[in-house]
Motif scaffolding. Structure first.
Motif, mmCIF file in Angstrom:
data_model
loop_
_atom_site.group_PDB
_atom_site.id
_atom_site.type_symbol
_atom_site.label_atom_id
_atom_site.label_comp_id
_atom_site.label_asym_id
_atom_site.label_seq_id
_atom_site.Cartn_x
_atom_site.Cartn_y
_atom_site.Cartn_z
ATOM 1 N N LEU A 82 -89.931 94.466 -16.712
ATOM 2 C CA LEU A 82 -91.287 94.465 -16.170
ATOM 3 C C LEU A 82 -91.790 93.026 -15.968
ATOM 4 O O LEU A 82 -92.359 92.678 -14.939
ATOM 5 C CB LEU A 82 -92.212 95.203 -17.147
ATOM 6 C CG LEU A 82 -93.631 95.458 -16.676
ATOM 7 C CD1 LEU A 82 -93.645 96.570 -15.644
ATOM 8 C CD2 LEU A 82 -94.526 95.845 -17.842
ATOM 9 N N LYS A 83 -91.510 92.186 -16.960
ATOM 10 C CA LYS A 83 -91.929 90.783 -16.862
ATOM 11 C C LYS A 83 -91.220 90.073 -15.714
ATOM 12 O O LYS A 83 -91.831 89.282 -14.993
ATOM 13 C CB LYS A 83 -91.614 90.054 -18.182
ATOM 14 C CG LYS A 83 -92.636 90.313 -19.265
ATOM 15 C CD LYS A 83 -92.282 89.476 -20.496
ATOM 16 C CE LYS A 83 -93.119 89.883 -21.687
ATOM 17 N NZ LYS A 83 -92.557 89.361 -22.951
ATOM 18 N N ILE A 84 -89.923 90.378 -15.571
ATOM 19 C CA ILE A 84 -89.151 89.734 -14.491
ATOM 20 C C ILE A 84 -89.728 90.120 -13.132
ATOM 21 O O ILE A 84 -89.953 89.284 -12.262
ATOM 22 C CB ILE A 84 -87.664 90.131 -14.577
ATOM 23 C CG1 ILE A 84 -87.035 89.540 -15.845
ATOM 24 C CG2 ILE A 84 -86.903 89.659 -13.343
ATOM 25 C CD1 ILE A 84 -85.657 90.068 -16.160
ATOM 26 N N VAL A 85 -89.977 91.436 -12.973
ATOM 27 C CA VAL A 85 -90.527 91.933 -11.707
ATOM 28 C C VAL A 85 -91.890 91.286 -11.438
ATOM 29 O O VAL A 85 -92.166 90.788 -10.345
ATOM 30 C CB VAL A 85 -90.634 93.476 -11.745
ATOM 31 C CG1 VAL A 85 -91.545 93.988 -10.651
ATOM 32 C CG2 VAL A 85 -89.243 94.104 -11.614
ATOM 33 N N ALA A 86 -92.736 91.275 -12.478
ATOM 34 C CA ALA A 86 -94.086 90.717 -12.316
ATOM 35 C C ALA A 86 -94.022 89.234 -11.987
ATOM 36 O O ALA A 86 -94.734 88.744 -11.105
ATOM 37 C CB ALA A 86 -94.892 90.942 -13.593
ATOM 38 N N ASN A 87 -93.128 88.553 -12.643
ATOM 39 C CA ASN A 87 -92.966 87.130 -12.401
ATOM 40 C C ASN A 87 -92.544 86.874 -10.946
ATOM 41 O O ASN A 87 -93.030 85.944 -10.297
ATOM 42 C CB ASN A 87 -91.940 86.566 -13.381
ATOM 43 C CG ASN A 87 -91.763 85.071 -13.187
ATOM 44 O OD1 ASN A 87 -92.750 84.349 -13.067
ATOM 45 N ND2 ASN A 87 -90.523 84.631 -13.132
ATOM 46 N N GLY A 88 -91.647 87.736 -10.452
ATOM 47 C CA GLY A 88 -91.224 87.629 -9.056
ATOM 48 C C GLY A 88 -92.413 87.770 -8.124
ATOM 49 O O GLY A 88 -92.622 86.957 -7.214
ATOM 50 N N VAL A 89 -93.203 88.798 -8.365
ATOM 51 C CA VAL A 89 -94.372 89.040 -7.506
ATOM 52 C C VAL A 89 -95.343 87.860 -7.575
ATOM 53 O O VAL A 89 -95.824 87.371 -6.554
ATOM 54 C CB VAL A 89 -95.073 90.357 -7.909
ATOM 55 C CG1 VAL A 89 -96.388 90.525 -7.167
ATOM 56 C CG2 VAL A 89 -94.159 91.553 -7.639
ATOM 57 N N ASN A 90 -95.599 87.382 -8.788
ATOM 58 C CA ASN A 90 -96.561 86.285 -8.945
ATOM 59 C C ASN A 90 -96.097 85.013 -8.254
ATOM 60 O O ASN A 90 -96.908 84.250 -7.735
ATOM 61 C CB ASN A 90 -96.826 86.027 -10.431
ATOM 62 C CG ASN A 90 -97.639 87.161 -11.042
ATOM 63 O OD1 ASN A 90 -98.456 87.796 -10.350
ATOM 64 N ND2 ASN A 90 -97.402 87.455 -12.309
ATOM 65 N N THR A 91 -94.787 84.789 -8.245
ATOM 66 C CA THR A 91 -94.264 83.609 -7.568
ATOM 67 C C THR A 91 -94.408 83.735 -6.048
ATOM 68 O O THR A 91 -94.660 82.760 -5.343
ATOM 69 C CB THR A 91 -92.769 83.410 -7.928
ATOM 70 O OG1 THR A 91 -92.627 83.580 -9.328
ATOM 71 C CG2 THR A 91 -92.279 82.039 -7.519
#
Lengths: 248, 421
Positions: free
Chosen positions: A181-190
């Motif tokens: 979940l963190k990886i996905v969210a981090n991708g979106v935020n970037t």
């Protein structure tokens, strides 16, 4: 970016969306929350152009165009991206080949030349890092044998590759453990910037700790019944959907 | 009218025999057995269970009313050669030494049917018995001048051998190409049997091949059928596999108005292996009918079959896969799978696995699936910006690749990849 007015849609004669109104501007993140059966997935599928859904009334203007008149592929080429709740496994079609074809068809639509093999590979390498997707997965058949988390990361990887202006994340958090979940969210935020926008569809507040929305809308019975800032999601988490069900 | 009164086989025999000289390489018993068999059984029509979807009697009556046996000369074949192979050429049923490459491969011998050795004479009609099937019988009676290709003991042939069957009919014709492929002990080879049509008129190919794999030999064989809408044919392969030998065939059908494949493999000793793979794509009113038979006669043998069909327009595909596991054939492993995609509402596929098992300690499985292009996959690709056509193409290539990936000859693989979708 996108303006949805009084959108009604049904599946097999059953009305699911009963007058959705929503406006999303560039640079914004909107969360749509709602209990099961409220119409969340129908909304994302209707916007992406799945044929099983019949739009019975309303209009959707996307970057100045009448979205509902466009084919699914033209919607994608215009910059709409749906991260599927259930990404489809396609045996025999390589993830990379398919993305290259997709990217080139989108480029052709905008009158651009095909991307060179070298540039494409560089792009793949860069975007893979973003979602920590194993290089081997990128070369395998589309989603075949991927774990739930890998499938969702692959969706975000594709989104990163195609650089859409509006991304709809349809319950991307379902089936994800906290690390994924963190990886996905981090991708979106970037990837988030002032020129693109996100509609994040989710059942739970959890994802919104990581992808912080500017607006939260509550969908119930095919209508947006309440809108507010990010605090609305917390309120909903505390009270549960039963409160909403009683109210409307 | 002769046509209405006489049986199809009688008329066909009469019309073909006008041109064909007596085939003196066939022995008299085989010849007379063939004619007796034909007289008794005639040409199969759809009342014959094995030809239920493939009424050849009726085709010969309607599309080959007047067989004239006229052909154009074929003087050049350069653009038909596969560049990484040596090429043997058969024109209108007869081996052409002039158009063929010199077989300069070590350990490979070639004998025309006109100069068969004794061993070749003995193999001729040994696996394809003239009294076992009408088309074998007809071929036996009117066999073209084929050849016996022999890979000598202990020889591993590195360069693939392409056998190019060219038809160039200038009036309705009926050709009977035939060959013997023999692998002696511990030898290996790759052959490609490639059928094409450059004529202007309909031609019926009645092909028979006998393939013999001696102990410990390995034959990779490919069949590419591309005879255009003027091409009709029955293609018979009778394969005999001996101890520890391995036979592999991949049959790809790209075109042909009517294509009937009879592929029979006998696993006659223990520890041998056979794989039959097939891929066909049909359109218009085409009929492609694949009949396979794998006969497990002895213990510890393996067989593996995968046939895939892409059926469009009003065309018909057939897969009928028989597997016999005889009483002696304990520890048999036999797998069979037939998968099909229907591209239209009017297309039709008939698929039938037939397992007859007389041994009790065996592993056999079969499966078949038929469906349309997966709408979910199509939508997924569309939603990523791929147009309808390219998404469909991508999915069909993926479907076909499972078979195409079995092909180890690059030039052949390229032709198929460029033409299948």
């Amino acid at each position: 970016m996108i303006t949805i007015k009084n959108l009604h849609a049904s599946v097999e004669g059953k009305e699911i969306l009963r007058g959705i109104n929503l406006e999303v501007k560039a640079g914004e993140v909107h969360a749509i929350m709602g209990p099961n059966g409220s119409g969340k997935s129908t909304l994302s599928n209707v916007l992406a152009g799945r044929e099983d859904y019949e739009v019975t009334a309303g209009e959707v203007i996307f970057n100045g165009k009448n979205l509902l008149e466009l084919s699914p592929e033209d919607r994608a080429r215009e910059g709409l991206f749906l991260a599927f709740q259930y990404p489809v496994e396609i045996p025999g079609v390589s993830n990379i080949n398919f993305l290259k074809t997709a990217l080139n068809e989108i480029r052709a639509y905008h009158g651009k030349n095909e991307i060179t093999a070298k540039d494409f590979l560089a792009l793949v390498k860069e975007k893979q890092k973003l979602v920590e997707l194993d290089g081997k997965l990128a070369n395998r058949s589309v989603n075949e044998g991927f774990s739930g988390g890998e499938k969702k990361r692959n969706e975000i990887f594709q989104m990163a590759m195609l650089e859409p202006t509006l991304s709809i994340l349809d319950e991307t958090d379902s089936g994800l453990d906290i690390d994924a979940l963190k990886i996905v969210a981090n991708g979106v935020n970037t990837l988030k910037n002032k020129n693109n926008a996100y509609i994040v569809i989710t059942h739970y507040q959890r994802l919104l700790d990581y992808i912080v929305p500017d607006f939260v809308h509550i969908l119930y019975n095919g209508k947006i019944v309440q809108s507010g800032g990010k605090e609305l999601a917390l309120e909903l988490e505390a009270k549960g959907y039963d409160e909403i069900k009683k109210q409307f | 009218m002769i046509l209405e009164k006489t049986q199809t086989h009688q008329r066909v025999i009469e019309q073909i025999s006008v041109l064909n000289a007596k085939v003196d390489f066939m022995n008299d018993t085989a010849l007379s057995n063939a004619l007796t068999y034909l007289e008794e059984k005639g040409i199969p029509n759809n009342k014959n269970e094995e030809y239920k979807y493939c009424n050849i009697d009726s085709i010969l009556k309607t599309d080959f009313k007047n067989i004239q046996q006229q052909f154009n000369t074929v003087s050049t074949i350069n653009n038909l050669r596969l560049n990484d192979c040596l090429t043997l050429v058969v024109v209108n049923g007869n081996f052409s030494e002039k158009l063929s490459d010199k077989l300069v491969l070590k350990g490979v011998k070639l004998f025309s049917f006109n100069s068969l050795e004794n061993s070749g004479k003995q193999l001729l009609t040994a696996a394809a018995k003239s009294n076992s099937d009408s088309f074998i019988a007809l071929n036996t009676a009117f066999s073209g001048i084929g050849f016996h290709l022999k890979i000598l003991k202990n020889e591993q042939t590195q360069i693939p051998i392409q056998i190019l069957y060219i038809n160039s009919a200038s009036a309705e014709s009926f050709v009977n190409p035939r060959n013997i492929i023999e692998l002696e002990e511990n030898s290996s080879a790759t052959i490609i049997e490639h059928y094409i049509n450059i004529g202007t008129h309909k031609v019926f190919t009645n092909f028979v091949s006998e393939k013999y794999l001696a102990q410990n030999s390995n034959l990779k064989s490919y069949t590419l059928q591309n005879e255009t809408s003027l091409g009709y044919g029955v293609y018979t392969n009778q394969v005999k596999v001996n101890k520890h030998a391995n036979y592999q065939n991949t049959t790809v059908t790209l075109s042909g108005r009517l294509v009937r494949n009879n592929h029979q493999v006998i696993l006659s000793e223990d520890n041998c292996e056979a794989s039959l793979f097939g891929l066909f794509k049909t359109s218009n009113n085409q009929l492609v009918d694949n009949h396979t038979l794998i006969d497990h006669q002895k213990p510890n043998c393996q067989s593996n079959e995968l046939y895939k069909g892409i059926i469009g327009d009003k065309s018909t595909g057939v897969f009928n896969g028989k597997i016999f596991v005889r009483k002696d054939a304990q520890k048999t492993n036999a797998y069979q799978s037939s998968k099909n995609v229907l591209l239209s509402d009017e297309g039709c596929i008939n698929t039938k696995p037939q397992l007859e098992i007389f041994a009790d300690d065996v592993k056999c499985s079969h499966g078949t699936s038929t469906g349309k292009i997966d709408e979910n996959a199509l939508f997924y690709l569309n939603a990523r910006g791929l147009g309808k056509e390219s998404a469909k193409k991508l999915l069909l290539s993926a479907f076909a690749n499972e078979v195409i990936d079995k092909i180890e000859v690059d030039s052949l693989k390229e032709i198929i990849e460029s033409q299948i979708i």
